[in-house]
Design a protein around this motif. Structure first.
Motif, PDB file in Angstrom:
ATOM      1  N   SER A 287       0.858  -1.013   0.070  1.00  0.00           N
ATOM      2  CA  SER A 287      -0.110  -0.128  -0.055  1.00  0.00           C
ATOM      3  C   SER A 287       0.808   1.327   0.061  1.00  0.00           C
ATOM      4  O   SER A 287       0.341   2.367  -0.344  1.00  0.00           O
ATOM      5  CB  SER A 287      -0.930  -0.011   1.000  1.00  0.00           C
ATOM      6  N   ILE A 290       1.928   1.487  -3.876  1.00  0.00           N
ATOM      7  CA  ILE A 290       0.553   1.502  -4.830  1.00  0.00           C
ATOM      8  C   ILE A 290      -0.514   2.097  -3.874  1.00  0.00           C
ATOM      9  O   ILE A 290      -0.976   1.517  -3.115  1.00  0.00           O
ATOM     10  CB  ILE A 290       0.306   0.149  -5.454  1.00  0.00           C
ATOM     11  N   ARG A 292      -3.945   3.176  -2.528  1.00  0.00           N
ATOM     12  CA  ARG A 292      -5.401   2.408  -2.546  1.00  0.00           C
ATOM     13  C   ARG A 292      -6.287   3.284  -3.406  1.00  0.00           C
ATOM     14  O   ARG A 292      -6.436   4.593  -3.148  1.00  0.00           O
ATOM     15  CB  ARG A 292      -5.971   1.994  -1.219  1.00  0.00           C
ATOM     16  N   ARG A 293      -7.056   2.687  -4.399  1.00  0.00           N
ATOM     17  CA  ARG A 293      -7.752   3.306  -5.290  1.00  0.00           C
ATOM     18  C   ARG A 293      -9.300   3.460  -4.604  1.00  0.00           C
ATOM     19  O   ARG A 293      -9.742   2.350  -4.141  1.00  0.00           O
ATOM     20  CB  ARG A 293      -8.188   2.678  -6.734  1.00  0.00           C
ATOM     21  N   SER A 485      -4.293  -1.958  -6.227  1.00  0.00           N
ATOM     22  CA  SER A 485      -4.844  -0.963  -5.878  1.00  0.00           C
ATOM     23  C   SER A 485      -6.152  -0.839  -5.256  1.00  0.00           C
ATOM     24  O   SER A 485      -6.678   0.113  -4.184  1.00  0.00           O
ATOM     25  CB  SER A 485      -4.812   0.366  -6.940  1.00  0.00           C
ATOM     26  N   SER A 488      -5.118  -4.582  -1.520  1.00  0.00           N
ATOM     27  CA  SER A 488      -3.527  -4.755  -1.454  1.00  0.00           C
ATOM     28  C   SER A 488      -3.283  -6.317  -0.889  1.00  0.00           C
ATOM     29  O   SER A 488      -1.972  -6.645  -0.867  1.00  0.00           O
ATOM     30  CB  SER A 488      -3.087  -3.714  -0.531  1.00  0.00           C
TER      31      SER A 488
END
Length: 871
Positions: A287, A290, A292-293, A485, A488
């Motif tokens: 995380s 990348i 988190r979306r 994203s 994770s």
């Protein structure tokens, strides 16, 4: 004046010198001696680089600075009877001390400390060290710096539950009189076999045990004894009796009589068999790399769909309750039914079920029936009647889906609506036919129309894996990052993305994802992936820098990961099985370099490993090597029936992919003769297409029918329709093509064959509409387009035939298509253009006959507007 030296047996030597403590000094562990002990020089056997090579464990104290010895452990309680410590010195340092007068006093005076006790007189018999009682410290403390190779051997002893062998030897101290001689030194040698099983427990860092001394009896011949020099007579009286007295005949060994034991304490930092969470970990998490979306807000599900879903859930629950209740009351039929209805009313379950459905019914009323906020009484009565009818219909539909025939349920799901399953099936069809552009478009549609957001990480991961199979690494990395994203902790993506990063020499990033995969799911695959990471890192580090110390560290980490992989799954018992599992996964991901490393470590000549090697060579475009592996396995006579089927099917797939139709058909046929049900649906589709290309339409029909039964999809039913069409069975061909179109209405070939079929049946409007739909969907098969043009030419529809031929030529500059176009142009009396086409075929014809025929037609063409007919 006697000392007992301990030698560790079985550990590898360093530059010809083993780790033996032949030089020692008894020192009282009094706190004032601490600085004095730290200033002592280190033994030549213990080099600074040996200490530097060993990585510090988390939480472990740092190594001592160069030139200082490691301080001994101090007792917590100060006492005048504190035990002694055996400390390692160099031979030169000890020899220097024996020559000087009171070297300890000089060092103490220099340091401002108390004087050390003087050495004992030579005429006094040595006193035995006090045996520790209870919690007292042992009489000796031994410290050993372990190099990587020594540590590997020690870890091997622990893993195999073999003892650590020590050897105890009695010797004279260097400061003893020179005329003294211990004639019984060999008699008092003993083995100490320390069991290390306690260190095999995960997380164990120490243990303490008492081990009996096992004396080593050595017979000394009289000849050798007579050759020994006798001690001088004037000093004989000063020799202690312990050194000079001969043992009586038949006397038992003192170690055996007194049941002498050695109290051994072993401490390890970190643990040899450590806990999974105590492994070295990176400072980052996925995380952190990348972000988190944030998922968009979910679209509210329609009330009617919620109602149907809730009804289905309640129906399954009520059925289970009814069955349990029937067993409890021991009733059947109407008696059990009436008893259960009474139970529902009396237990309150019926009221609870009504309360579950009430909010959903209210939502249905608001969505479908109430047109204004204050309906009249008449409108309300009408709403109630319509609502009752609607809800009853929805209940019947839901119950039919739950309890209806399986075939109806499957057909409904395939037609009505599981969009995820439909797009998944379409992508599989495109991938089987190696239509990468179509497969990518289907994956994008599958992602864009996903309803269940919980499945999005799986879909993104599948898209990434497909991108690796078509060698689009950048798109694969983007898809993996999209999956992570959203989640994770998605294990499939963590492992696959870690493998991808390792293959691209991004080891630091890869470690983050592979370590996180182990934390999320402890399985042979995740632990094996971590082990393979350390193996690759070890190989690359050693090749680049020759750093053997780092290589040893990576080797130990790999062994620890493999050990955990074997422990977490009882079905995996050896490291070869772990590496074979890794090789299979890496072959699926088309990461050939890593797969090769894993299969080498699998170290097997088993059938499964050979199959993986054959796939590996095939993916790397080394077709001959792949075929050789399979052929050698088939001719070796070691395959059973199932293994032979698998090998021949894979060989057929390789031949089919390299356009060797005859060899592929022979290999497939041999496999199906052994077991008609061994082939996968993908292999059956390839075999059916081969039969069509060879003109064996009856065999193609039989093959496609088996494939349609095994995997009912648009592709298999299209094959059935093509076979029937070639066999001139237009009725069954239309049924099969319609079934294919229902399952997959995005396949342009299905529409093209429907167009051909309609032209055969003189349904020109339907034929034109089907062909237009095929063109709209991107029909790119030049020969199929040319066949449509030939049918139009035969039926007299010349403009459509000309357009079809010209469109086919945009995809393939085939002389046959030029020949058909030329004849069509002659029929349309476009002689100038026809001359160009015949000239092209006369120059570039595929055969001599075709070139000659084109030249003849070219001579017959007039130069004016009219001329002789072309034959």
């Amino acid at each position: 004046d006697l000392r007992y030296d301990i030698e560790i047996l079985g550990l590898p030597t360093v530059a010809g010198v083993s780790y033996t403590f032949s030089n020692g000094r008894l020192l009282q562990p009094i706190p004032i001696y601490r600085e004095f002990i730290e200033e002592l020089p280190r033994s030549r056997e213990i080099k600074q680089e040996e200490l530097d090579d060993i990585p510090s464990a988390p939480g472990a104290p740092p190594p001592p600075p160069p030139g200082s010895a490691r301080p001994p452990t101090e007792p917590t309680a100060t006492s005048t009877t504190a035990p002694s410590i055996l400390f390692v010195l160099t031979a030169e340092a000890e020899a220097a001390e024996t020559k000087e007068e009171q070297p300890a006093q000089k060092k103490d005076a220099k340091a401002g400390k108390k004087n050390a006790p003087p050495p004992p007189p030579t005429n006094i018999e040595p006193t035995k060290p006090k045996i520790p009682q209870g919690d007292e410290l042992p009489p000796y403390t031994i410290r050993i710096p372990l190099r990587g190779e020594v540590l590997s051997v020690f870890e091997g002893l622990v893993e195999r539950s073999q003892p650590l062998q020590l050897q105890l030897t009695r010797r004279l101290k260097p400061n003893a009189p020179s005329e003294w001689e211990d004639l019984h030194e060999s008699r008092y040698k003993a083995n100490i076999k320390v069991p290390l099983k306690a260190l095999n427990v995960p997380g164990a860092t120490s243990f303490e045990t008492g081990v009996k001394l096992e004396p080593i009896e050595l017979e000394v011949k009289e000849e050798e004894r007579s050759k020994k020099k006798a001690p001088p007579k004037k000093s004989k009286q000063n020799i202690p009796a312990l050194l000079a007295e001969e043992p009586e005949a038949g006397e038992k060994h003192p170690y055996v009589v007194n049941n002498t034991t050695a109290q051994i304490a072993v401490f390890c930092s970190p643990a040899i068999s450590r806990l999974p969470q105590s492994r070295p970990m990176p400072n980052l998490q996925p995380s952190d790399m990348i972000p988190r979306r944030v998922r968009p807000a979910r679209r509210p599900l329609e009330a009617s769909k919620q109602f149907a879903k809730q009804i289905a859930t309640l129906a399954e629950r009520i059925v289970q309750e009814y069955r349990d209740h029937s067993k409890t009351v021991n009733m059947e039929g109407n008696e059990a039914r009436n008893s259960y209805l009474a139970f529902l009313k009396g237990s309150g379950h019926a009221l609870a079920y009504q309360q579950l459905l009430a909010p959903i019914v209210q939502s249905i009323v608001k969505e479908r029936f109430v047109k204004r906020s204050a309906p009249t009484k008449v409108e309300l009565e009408l709403i109630v009647n319509e609502l009752y009818t609607y809800l009853l219909d929805q209940v019947h539909i839901a119950m039919d889906r739950v309890f209806g025939p399986r075939s109806n349920t499957v057909t409904s799901a395939s037609l009505d609506g599981d969009d995820e399953a439909r797009w998944k099936r379409l992508t599989m069809e495109a991938e089987v036919m190696r239509e990468s552009g179509v497969a990518v478009r289907y994956y994008q549609e599958r992602l864009g129309q996903a309803v269940d957001e919980e499945q999005l990480p799986d879909t993104w991961c599948s898209y990434a894996e497909y991108s690796l199979r078509v060698r689009d690494v950048l798109r694969a990395e983007q898809a993996f990052r999209e999956a992570l994203s959203m989640d994770s902790g998605h294990v499939r993506s963590l492992v696959a993305y870690g493998f991808l990063l390792v293959s691209r020499n991004r080891a630091k990033e890869a470690e983050v994802f592979l370590q996180s995969a182990v934390d999320v799911e402890s399985s042979p695959l995740t632990w094996g992936a971590l082990a393979l990471f350390w193996d690759v890192l070890r190989a690359t580090m050693f090749d680049r820098e020759g750093n053997t110390a780092a290589s040893d560290v990576y080797h130990r980490e790999s062994k620890a990961a493999i050990s955990q992989a074997i422990k977490v799954d009882p079905s995996v018992t050896t490291q070869e099985q772990v590496y074979e599992l890794l090789g299979r996964r890496l072959v699926e991901l088309y990461l050939e370099d890593l797969a090769n490393v894993a299969l080498v470590k699998a170290n097997g000549t088993t059938f499964s490993v050979d199959m993986l090697y054959a796939k590996l060579f095939f993916q790397a475009d080394q077709v001959d090597e792949a075929c050789d592996i399979l052929t050698n396995r088939l001719t070796s006579g070691t395959c059973n029936g199932l293994q032979e089927c698998k090998a021949r099917l894979l060989l057929g797939d390789i031949y089919a992919a390299t356009d060797r139709a005859v060899e592929a058909e022979a290999s497939y046929d041999a496999a199906l003769r052994i077991d008609p049900e061994c082939a996968s649906s993908e292999s059956l589709i390839r075999l059916g297409n081969i039969y069509v290309s060879l003109g064996r339409y009856k065999d193609a029909l039989a093959t496609f029918l088996v494939a349609a039964k095994q995997w009912p999809c648009g592709l298999t039913w299209l094959g059935v329709g093509i076979a029937y069409y070639r066999l001139e069975d237009m009725g069954r061909a239309e049924q099969a093509l319609n079934e294919s179109n229902i399952l997959n209405n995005l396949n342009p070939k299905t529409w093209a064959y429907l167009s051909l079929l309609c032209m055969r049946q003189r349904r020109d409007e339907d034929a034109e509409g089907a062909f237009n739909q095929a063109i709209k969907l991107g029909l790119a098969d030049p020969y199929l387009i040319a066949e449509v043009g030939s049918e139009n030419f035969r039926s007299g529809n010349l403009p459509v035939a000309e357009a079809s031929f010209r469109r086919a030529l945009t995809f393939s500059d085939d002389p046959h298509i030029h020949m058909h176009l030329a004849r069509c142009l002659v029929s349309m009396k476009l002689y100038t253009e026809a001359r160009e086409e015949f000239a092209f075929v006369a120059d570039h014809g595929a055969t001599e006959f075709q070139r000659t025929k084109a030249a003849e037609q070219l001579e017959l063409l007039p130069h004016g507007a009219e001329g002789l007919p072309v034959k």
